[in-house]
Design a protein around this motif. Structure first.
Motif, PDB file in Angstrom:
ATOM      1  N   SER B  34      33.368  40.310  86.689  1.00 15.50           N
ATOM      2  CA  SER B  34      32.790  41.023  85.545  1.00 15.50           C
ATOM      3  C   SER B  34      33.315  40.398  84.248  1.00 15.50           C
ATOM      4  N   ALA B  35      32.578  40.616  83.167  1.00 14.83           N
ATOM      5  CA  ALA B  35      32.981  40.114  81.853  1.00 14.83           C
ATOM      6  C   ALA B  35      34.389  40.589  81.498  1.00 14.83           C
ATOM      7  N   LEU B  53      30.887  33.557  77.106  1.00 13.42           N
ATOM      8  CA  LEU B  53      30.034  33.780  78.279  1.00 13.42           C
ATOM      9  C   LEU B  53      28.569  33.530  77.910  1.00 13.42           C
ATOM     10  N   SER B  57      26.175  30.897  79.769  1.00 16.65           N
ATOM     11  CA  SER B  57      25.015  31.290  80.590  1.00 16.65           C
ATOM     12  C   SER B  57      23.697  30.853  79.966  1.00 16.65           C
ATOM     13  N   LYS B  64      24.142  35.536  85.288  1.00 14.87           N
ATOM     14  CA  LYS B  64      24.676  36.888  85.145  1.00 14.87           C
ATOM     15  C   LYS B  64      23.731  37.913  85.749  1.00 14.87           C
ATOM     16  N   ARG B  66      23.515  42.420  86.075  1.00 11.20           N
ATOM     17  CA  ARG B  66      24.170  43.704  85.830  1.00 11.20           C
ATOM     18  C   ARG B  66      24.468  44.393  87.156  1.00 11.20           C
ATOM     19  N   LEU B  71      28.731  43.688  83.804  1.00 10.76           N
ATOM     20  CA  LEU B  71      27.899  42.499  83.918  1.00 10.76           C
ATOM     21  C   LEU B  71      28.693  41.507  84.746  1.00 10.76           C
ATOM     22  N   ASN B  72      28.076  41.071  85.836  1.00  8.84           N
ATOM     23  CA  ASN B  72      28.780  40.173  86.747  1.00  8.84           C
ATOM     24  C   ASN B  72      28.315  38.749  86.532  1.00  8.84           C
ATOM     25  N   TYR B  73      29.276  37.863  86.347  1.00 11.15           N
ATOM     26  CA  TYR B  73      28.966  36.449  86.120  1.00 11.15           C
ATOM     27  C   TYR B  73      29.432  35.632  87.314  1.00 11.15           C
TER      28      TYR B  73
END
Lengths: 105, 105
Positions: B34-35, B53, B57, B64, B66, B71-73
């Motif tokens: 996550s962020a 980020l 991205s 990324k 959600r 928010l998952n990267y």
DNA sequence: ATCTTATTTCAAGAGCTGTTGAAATGAAAG
DNA sequence: CTTTCATTTCAACAGCTCTTGAAATAAGAT
């Protein structure tokens, strides 16, 4: 290599004039080219060319040598190689997924 | 790849926070992070983390998604791979001298 | 509905980067 | 020793980049 040092090298590559200089010198081979010829080839003024050549040679991408009136520049592959090694091994831990994304050989 | 496009990608790598993000996400593997966790790991404030980020991205280095509040990267190796291929094949014309400078395998 | 958590967006400001054209330096030729 | 050619250095300026902290948005929990 620490991130700061790698970042500084990537910054030098983050300019299209400088990438064009590298392309020109790869093409020129071991004899290299004079500053003037490089400038003519990439279409940049003398001072602009000199600015970029300085950024490249200060960080080891190029080597320079005076040849009478001219300054002759040639490519040094070691710095580019170090950067590729940084990306693949250091930053991406030798990821095989990354290796598959590099279309080589 | 044209020099302008490669230069824009190198610019994204020319910052140590962003290189640290990539390192963290390579380590995290396919689940990503996550962020917030990324920010904590690299020691950057939320807005600063978000700024980097976004740069990563936007240019395809990360993807990324959600996941409820977070928010998952996660890393996308294709962009790094394209850049390595650019350096070796396009810019340096597959030079064997360069290949010898990359300590791999 | 309201509160809390997660993250982004925004405006301001400091500092860096690249361009320009003019002046300075270096080296050879006349 | 003056001129010419090759290149760098310099100062000024415009534009970009990154940071900060505050406000906005998004989503789930109470």
């Amino acid at each position: 290599m620490v991130s700061e040092d790698a970042a500084a090298l990537f910054r030098v590559l983050s300019n299209s004039d400088r990438l064009d200089v590298i392309r020109a010198l790869v093409e020129a081979g071991p004899d290299g080219m004079s500053a003037g010829d490089i400038g003519r080839k990439i279409g940049a003024s003398p001072s602009r060319t000199s600015f970029h050549l300085n950024a490249l040679s200060e960080t080891g991408f190029l080597q320079k040598e005076r040849q009478s009136r001219n300054l002759n520049y040639r490519i040094n592959f070691k710095t580019i190689g170090a950067l590729i090694t940084f990306l693949m091994e250091d930053c991406c831990k030798g990821s095989s997924e990354l290796r598959n994304c590099c279309t080589m050989r």
